[in-house]
Write a protein that holds these residues in place. Structure first.
Motif, PDB file in Angstrom:
ATOM      1  N   PRO A 156       0.827  -1.214   0.000  1.00 40.31           N
ATOM      2  CA  PRO A 156       0.000   0.000   0.000  1.00 40.31           C
ATOM      3  C   PRO A 156       0.862   1.265   0.000  1.00 40.31           C
ATOM      4  O   PRO A 156       0.481   2.266  -0.608  1.00 40.31           O
ATOM      5  CB  PRO A 156      -0.793  -0.107   1.294  1.00 40.31           C
ATOM      6  CG  PRO A 156      -0.754  -1.554   1.648  1.00 40.31           C
ATOM      7  CD  PRO A 156       0.557  -2.068   1.135  1.00 40.31           C
ATOM      8  N   GLU A 157       2.010   1.210   0.687  1.00 35.56           N
ATOM      9  CA  GLU A 157       2.892   2.376   0.760  1.00 35.56           C
ATOM     10  C   GLU A 157       4.350   1.934   0.685  1.00 35.56           C
ATOM     11  O   GLU A 157       4.724   0.877   1.199  1.00 35.56           O
ATOM     12  CB  GLU A 157       2.664   3.150   2.067  1.00 35.56           C
ATOM     13  CG  GLU A 157       1.280   3.739   2.206  1.00 35.56           C
ATOM     14  CD  GLU A 157       1.150   4.648   3.417  1.00 35.56           C
ATOM     15  OE1 GLU A 157       0.039   4.779   3.944  1.00 35.56           O
ATOM     16  OE2 GLU A 157       2.172   5.227   3.830  1.00 35.56           O
ATOM     17  N   LYS A 208      -4.912  -1.710  -6.719  1.00 33.77           N
ATOM     18  CA  LYS A 208      -5.340  -0.708  -5.754  1.00 33.77           C
ATOM     19  C   LYS A 208      -4.327   0.412  -5.577  1.00 33.77           C
ATOM     20  O   LYS A 208      -4.618   1.416  -4.939  1.00 33.77           O
ATOM     21  CB  LYS A 208      -5.631  -1.362  -4.414  1.00 33.77           C
ATOM     22  CG  LYS A 208      -6.833  -2.283  -4.432  1.00 33.77           C
ATOM     23  CD  LYS A 208      -7.131  -2.817  -3.042  1.00 33.77           C
ATOM     24  CE  LYS A 208      -8.369  -3.714  -3.078  1.00 33.77           C
ATOM     25  NZ  LYS A 208      -8.693  -4.221  -1.712  1.00 33.77           N
ATOM     26  N   THR A 245       0.003   1.808  -5.112  1.00 36.34           N
ATOM     27  CA  THR A 245       1.054   1.918  -4.101  1.00 36.34           C
ATOM     28  C   THR A 245       1.429   3.378  -3.978  1.00 36.34           C
ATOM     29  O   THR A 245       1.751   4.022  -4.977  1.00 36.34           O
ATOM     30  CB  THR A 245       2.304   1.109  -4.499  1.00 36.34           C
ATOM     31  OG1 THR A 245       1.986  -0.280  -4.566  1.00 36.34           O
ATOM     32  CG2 THR A 245       3.435   1.335  -3.491  1.00 36.34           C
ATOM     33  N   LYS A 246       1.362   3.884  -2.753  1.00 40.30           N
ATOM     34  CA  LYS A 246       1.736   5.278  -2.529  1.00 40.30           C
ATOM     35  C   LYS A 246       3.236   5.368  -2.281  1.00 40.30           C
ATOM     36  O   LYS A 246       3.747   4.799  -1.307  1.00 40.30           O
ATOM     37  CB  LYS A 246       0.974   5.853  -1.337  1.00 40.30           C
ATOM     38  CG  LYS A 246       1.260   7.323  -1.092  1.00 40.30           C
ATOM     39  CD  LYS A 246       0.430   7.857   0.071  1.00 40.30           C
ATOM     40  CE  LYS A 246       0.691   9.342   0.300  1.00 40.30           C
ATOM     41  NZ  LYS A 246      -0.116   9.872   1.417  1.00 40.30           N
ATOM     42  N   GLY A 306      -8.864   4.499  -1.824  1.00 37.47           N
ATOM     43  CA  GLY A 306      -8.032   3.326  -1.603  1.00 37.47           C
ATOM     44  C   GLY A 306      -8.159   2.246  -2.662  1.00 37.47           C
ATOM     45  O   GLY A 306      -7.675   1.117  -2.460  1.00 37.47           O
TER      46      GLY A 306
END
Lengths: 115, 114
Positions: free
Chosen positions: A9-10, A107, A109-110, B40
């Motif tokens: 996600p990050e 979704k 990736t930051k 998200g």
């Protein structure tokens, strides 16, 4: 069903260093295309790099390159010499060959870049 | 060099209201798309068009309608707004379709339904 999974996600990277973003996908197709898109805070999506499944050679665009492992259904993005302007959301996307609109996104990736 | 232009950029709707999101491109692209992006999540395809007069459903078309009377314009219509339609909407266009990956995106329209 065709799916795209981004398990990170990050991520964070130091300026001038290298970072790799992961992406896996699931498909029964043999002909397809894979992409990495960048979405900066301005929200506008920008194409970073594109890979045709039938090409064994990994795509490269300046500081951006991919590691395409067809058998493993893996498509990671490597950013070399990271710059502050690379900070953004990165989306992996897939489309089957012959499709005119079915771009399937992960979704995201930051990515943060530390000075 | 305008590219893909979306209006409005922000809008708040009440449940049951209707509205149209406008999308115009000046690149003479045949293919146009509407995506939504929920928090998200990645983008999901609502509708797309391969040319004037031709439209087709994407992954999440329920609650929306589109038309393509000209090459340049591809408006997205919400007839009875519902809270589930709160999202950021992106219009995109392409010369040769999504296979090439060369989709050009607008800046997005943030819609809130209360």
């Amino acid at each position: 069903a065709q799916t795209v999974t981004q398990s990170q996600p990050e991520m964070s990277v130091q300026e001038a260093e290298t970072v790799t973003l992961s992406c896996t996908y699931d498909t029964s197709e043999s002909d397809y295309y894979l992409f990495w898109y960048k979405q900066p805070p301005s929200r506008q999506m920008i194409l970073v790099i594109r890979q045709e499944a039938y090409k064994q050679q990994n795509a490269t665009e300046n500081r951006f390159s991919v590691n395409f492992q067809k058998a493993a259904k893996s498509f990671s993005l490597k950013i070399s010499d990271s710059q502050l302007g690379d900070a953004a959301m990165y989306f992996c996307a897939y489309t089957p060959g012959g499709s005119q609109g079915n771009l399937i996104f992960g979704k995201g990736t930051k990515l943060s870049v530390k000075p | 060099n305008a590219g893909v232009t979306q209006t409005p950029k922000f809008r708040i709707l009440k449940i049951g209201q209707s509205m149209t999101l406008q999308c115009t491109q000046d690149m003479n692209h045949n293919y146009m798309y509407w995506y939504r992006q929920d928090p998200g999540m990645g983008l999901k395809l609502i509708y797309y068009s391969v040319g004037a007069g031709i439209t087709d459903k994407g992954e999440v078309p329920n609650g929306y309608n589109v038309s393509r009377s000209t090459t340049e314009d591809f408006p997205l219509r919400l007839e009875l707004a519902a809270p589930s339609q709160t999202s950021v909407y992106f219009c995109a266009s392409s010369y040769r379709g999504s296979n090439t990956g060369e989709l050009f995106f607008g800046e997005g329209s943030r819609l809130t339904v209360l």
